[in-house]
Design an enzyme around this catalytic site. Structure first.
Site, PDB file in Angstrom:
ATOM      1  N   GLY A  75      11.438   2.027   2.903  1.00 41.93           N
ATOM      2  CA  GLY A  75      11.100   0.612   2.798  1.00 41.93           C
ATOM      3  C   GLY A  75       9.732   0.447   2.170  1.00 41.93           C
ATOM      4  CG  ASP A 111       7.274  13.790   5.795  1.00 41.01           C
ATOM      5  OD1 ASP A 111       7.080  14.796   5.068  1.00 41.01           O
ATOM      6  OD2 ASP A 111       7.426  12.648   5.334  1.00 41.01           O
ATOM      7  CB  VAL A 132      -0.995   0.024   1.193  1.00 39.53           C
ATOM      8  CG1 VAL A 132      -2.056  -1.044   1.024  1.00 39.53           C
ATOM      9  CG2 VAL A 132      -0.283  -0.145   2.533  1.00 39.53           C
ATOM     10  N   GLY A 133       2.148   1.122   0.142  1.00 45.18           N
ATOM     11  CA  GLY A 133       3.020   2.302   0.111  1.00 45.18           C
ATOM     12  C   GLY A 133       4.472   1.890   0.116  1.00 45.18           C
ATOM     13  CG  HIS A 134       6.611   1.602  -2.865  1.00 48.47           C
ATOM     14  ND1 HIS A 134       7.125   2.525  -3.732  1.00 48.47           N
ATOM     15  CD2 HIS A 134       5.553   1.034  -3.498  1.00 48.47           C
ATOM     16  CE1 HIS A 134       6.424   2.512  -4.847  1.00 48.47           C
ATOM     17  NE2 HIS A 134       5.456   1.632  -4.727  1.00 48.47           N
TER      18      HIS A 134
END
Length: 409
Positions: A85, A198, A79-81
């Site tokens: 990682g 962030d 679902v995300g990278h």
């Protein structure tokens, strides 16, 4: 694992390159006894595969007389990278619960700072850490796996959804999302002493049914210690506070407030307020709206830049940036958040009592589909510690005081 220090991970590795005093927990947090042998002991499992259908088996418990418990996760999809990682969705085979697992390469010499931070966090508007484990590869690389609660959507995707429909996001959602962002920031800034570093729509998770928002990705988060340097190349560009662009290394949690102001403006506009194409261009975009910073404002951001000559540009009036029907309270809040001087920005807690959020405090407030709002006033005592009584009375409206049984107003 050897507890040598807190890992300065890729996004957070500070300018010295070594573990400094800035990487140690401040004195007041030592009482919290952050240890590796908390309930979530990090076991090591073999294999590093995240393909659909791959099963990871790990154990939890086994300390302080607790029985060991085996937990199996089946990887479902990535679902995300990013440089950190990968994040993948997985299902716990024992309970059927869906979780998110964030897998990051771990330097064996250090403790992982993100894990240390996540173990401190417990808040309705912050994604929760369920447990963690390490995995190894054939090359003997060590990966840390953070098992997190799964929240299906992000504020970023919600913004894109309304853009595709060529519609403005309903104002009640803008208020709901922004209020919960500030509540999470007030908690991490005041209660934990951590700066996220962030804040952006991609790091704000949303439950599309309840519209509860949860702050995620603490990979760049850090305890900011006064007088100790931090890297300035932090935070995603569109949301980067001007003092960071100026190369300041002794910034404060006000950088998160600037980022949250940028998110609020984006929710109102449907697009980023400051879409810079580079670090320098980012400053140009800010100057086009706020005008050229005064010498005093530059000094507040980074004293080393006071002699630098900037082109003199007048500020663009806020009411011309937003459409005519924009509520003045919305414009006022944006203007209080997006100040050059970090110490003049409205703090997260103060933002919660801004009139822009008064609609949420109305006992009859509902979602557009008629459902109830998510919990907004279930403050814990430590969230409001040291807050004046008059402010507490504003933060917890009368109809919601049963959510805070500890309150004596």
């Amino acid at each position: 694992m050897a507890s040598v220090g807190i890992e300065p991970s890729a996004a957070v590795r500070e300018s010295t390159g070594n573990v400094t005093d800035a990487d140690r927990l401040p004195e007041e947090m030592k009482d919290m006894k952050i240890q590796d042998d908390k309930e979530m002991e990090a076991t090591i499992v073999n294999g590093n595969v995240t393909e659909t259908g791959h099963i990871i088996v790990t154990t939890i418990g086994g300390r302080n007389g607790q029985p060991k418990q085996t937990i199996s996760y089946m990887a479902e999809r990535v679902v995300g990278h990013g440089s950190f990682g990968v994040v993948f969705q997985a299902k716990c085979l024992e309970t059927g619960e869906t979780v998110a697992i964030k897998k990051v390469l771990q330097d064996r010499r250090y403790k992982n700072r993100e894990l240390q931070t996540m173990r401190l966090l417990d808040h309705p508007n912050v994604v929760s850490l369920k447990h963690c484990f390490f995995s190894t590869t054939e090359k003997d690389e060590l990966y840390l796996n953070l098992v997190l609660e799964y929240v299906p959507e992000t504020v970023h995707r919600v913004i894109k959804h309304y853009n595709k429909l060529n519609q403005r996001m309903p104002l009640v959602y803008v208020k709901l999302y922004t209020y919960q962002i500030f509540r999470s920031l007030s908690y991490i800034h005041r209660c934990i002493g951590v700066c996220h570093r962030d804040i952006k729509p991609q790091n704000l998770l949303v439950n599309p049914h309840t519209h509860q928002v949860k702050l995620c990705d603490f990979g760049s988060a850090k305890v900011l210690v006064k007088g100790e340097p931090n890297i300035s190349y932090i935070c995603s560009r569109y949301y980067r506070a001007p003092e960071l662009i100026f190369g300041a290394t002794e910034y404060t949690t006000a950088i998160d407030v600037w980022s949250a102001g940028c998110v609020l403006a984006e929710l109102l506009l449907g697009q980023p307020l400051f879409p810079g194409e580079s670090g320098v261009d980012q400053l140009v975009e800010i100057i086009k709206v706020l005008g050229t910073p005064t010498r005093e404002e530059i000094k507040c951001m980074n004293p080393n830049y006071t002699e630098f000559k900037f082109p003199q540009i007048k500020a663009h009036p806020w009411h011309k940036i937003f459409h005519k029907r924009m509520p003045p309270e919305a414009v006022d809040l944006v203007s209080r958040l997006l100040q050059y001087s970090p110490n003049l920005r409205c703090a997260a807690l103060d933002s919660l009592v801004h009139p822009f959020f008064d609609e949420l405090r109305d006992p009859n407030a509902r979602l557009p589909n008629g459902r109830f709002l998510p919990p907004l006033f279930n403050f814990k005592p430590h969230e409001l510690k040291g807050v004046p009584v008059e402010m507490v009375a504003k933060l917890v409206p009368e109809h919601a005081r049963k959510q805070c049984p500890w309150l004596s107003l």
